[in-house]
Design a protein around this motif. Structure first.
Motif, short mmCIF file in Angstrom:
data_model
loop_
_atom_site.label_atom_id
_atom_site.label_comp_id
_atom_site.label_asym_id
_atom_site.label_seq_id
_atom_site.Cartn_x
_atom_site.Cartn_y
_atom_site.Cartn_z
N GLN A 1 -16.19 5.91 9.90
CA GLN A 1 -16.73 6.46 8.66
C GLN A 1 -15.88 6.06 7.45
O GLN A 1 -16.04 6.61 6.37
CB GLN A 1 -16.79 7.98 8.76
N ALA A 2 -14.99 5.09 7.64
CA ALA A 2 -14.14 4.53 6.57
C ALA A 2 -13.02 5.47 6.13
O ALA A 2 -12.52 5.38 5.01
CB ALA A 2 -14.99 4.12 5.36
N TYR A 3 -12.60 6.36 7.01
CA TYR A 3 -11.44 7.22 6.75
C TYR A 3 -10.26 6.72 7.58
O TYR A 3 -10.38 6.54 8.80
CB TYR A 3 -11.74 8.66 7.15
N TYR A 4 -9.12 6.51 6.94
CA TYR A 4 -7.90 6.08 7.62
C TYR A 4 -6.82 7.12 7.34
O TYR A 4 -6.31 7.22 6.22
CB TYR A 4 -7.48 4.68 7.14
N ARG A 5 -6.52 7.90 8.36
CA ARG A 5 -5.65 9.05 8.15
C ARG A 5 -4.27 8.67 7.63
O ARG A 5 -3.61 9.47 6.96
CB ARG A 5 -5.54 9.88 9.44
N ALA A 6 -3.84 7.47 7.92
CA ALA A 6 -2.55 7.02 7.41
C ALA A 6 -2.52 7.02 5.88
O ALA A 6 -1.45 7.12 5.28
CB ALA A 6 -2.22 5.63 7.94
N ASP A 7 -3.69 6.92 5.25
CA ASP A 7 -3.74 6.92 3.79
C ASP A 7 -3.39 8.28 3.21
O ASP A 7 -2.72 8.38 2.18
CB ASP A 7 -5.14 6.55 3.30
#
Length: 228
Positions: free
Chosen positions: A115-121
Motif C-alpha cells: 500500500q506504499a507505506y514503509y515503516r522505516a520512514d
C-alpha cells in the motif's frame, strides 16, 4: 486571527513513473505518467513550515536537488513513502510533525508496503508527533482539512496568506487536474472504493479557492516560484 503566512513556495522533491490507473479511477494501468513528488514551503512569522517531505533516497525516485531552509514545523498529508520519506531530516525531538491520528494509527498497525507505506520512514526515533482529529488550525492561515479516501487519514491544506490570497494543496485527494475538473476519484483508495474519493474532491471545490492537485506534472511545472 490574521494569517501569519507571508509567502508560499511550491517544492518538487523528485519524479517517478506512475500508471495512470493510480491517479485516475478507471485510468490505464499501462499508460505511464511522469509525476512529481511535491510539497510546499510556507514562510511564516514563526519560521518555515514544510508541507510533506518527499521520498527517501532508497526508494529510487528521480530526486531533485532541494535545499530546505531551517524548518520549524512539518505537516504531512499522509504517510505513504512519497510524502513521508524525508522525515529522517526532522528526527530531532523538537520539530512538531502534524498528522491525522487516524493516519498514524493505520500506518503503524495495518499498513503494508504493498500500500506504499514503509515503516522505516515514520518509525524513526525522536519524531515529535502532533496528532490531529479532523479539521484543525495548525497556525493562523494554515488549516488542515480532513480528506480521507486515498488513505484512512489523508489531509489536505487550506493556506491563506497575510495578503488574503488562498490556496488549497490537495495532495492525494486529487492527483491530477482531471480529478478536479471532471470530479473523478483517484485510482487507489484504502477502505473505500476509488469512486468514493470524489467526495473529498467536491468538498475542496466548495471552498472556492484554487486547488493544486498533488501530482499533476503540467500544473506543477507551470506554478509560480512563490505566492505572496
Amino acid at each position: 486571527m490574521k494569517s501569519c503566512i507571508r509567502r508560499v513556495q511550491p517544492v518538487i522533491f523528485g519524479w517517478q513513473q506512475t500508471p495512470e490507473s493510480v491517479s485516475i479511477c478507471g485510468g490505464s494501468p499501462t499508460k505511464l505518467i511522469r509525476e512529481p513528488d511535491t510539497g510546499a514551503l510556507l514562510e511564516t512569522d514563526r519560521g518555515w513550515v514544510l508541507l510533506d517531505t518527499g521520498s527517501h533516497p532508497r526508494m529510487g525516485t528521480e530526486l531533485e536537488p532541494v535545499e530546505l531552509p531551517p524548518i520549524s514545523i512539518v505537516a504531512l498529508s499522509h504517510l505513504q513513502y512519497d510524502h513521508a520519506g524525508g522525515l529522517h531530516r526532522f528526527a530531532d525531538g523538537r520539530t512538531p510533525i502534524y498528522v491525522q491520528r487516524s493516519e498514524y494509527e493505520f500506518a503503524t498497525t495495518s499498513a503494508t508496503e504493498a500500500q506504499a507505506y514503509y515503516r522505516a520512514d515514520y518509525t524513526v526515533p525522536d519524531l515529535n508527533w502532533q496528532f490531529l482529529d479532523g479539521d484543525a488550525e495548525i497556525l493562523p492561515g494554515l488549516r488542515a482539512l480532513f480528506t480521507p479516501g486515498h488513505t484512512p487519514g489523508h489531509q489536505s491544506f487550506l493556506v491563506e496568506l497575510s495578503s488574503g490570497r488562498q490556496l488549497i494543496f490537495a495532495f492525494d485527494a486529487a492527483d491530477l487536474e482531471e480529478n478536479i475538473d471532471r470530479e473523478i476519484g483517484v485510482g487507489e483508495a484504502i477502505g473505500v472504493t476509488p469512486a468514493e474519493t470524489v467526495s473529498a474532491i467536491r468538498r475542496l471545490k466548495k471552498l472556492g479557492a484554487p486547488i493544486i492537485p498533488g501530482h499533476d506534472p503540467g500544473v506543477w511545472r507551470a506554478l509560480p516560484r512563490e505566492w505572496r
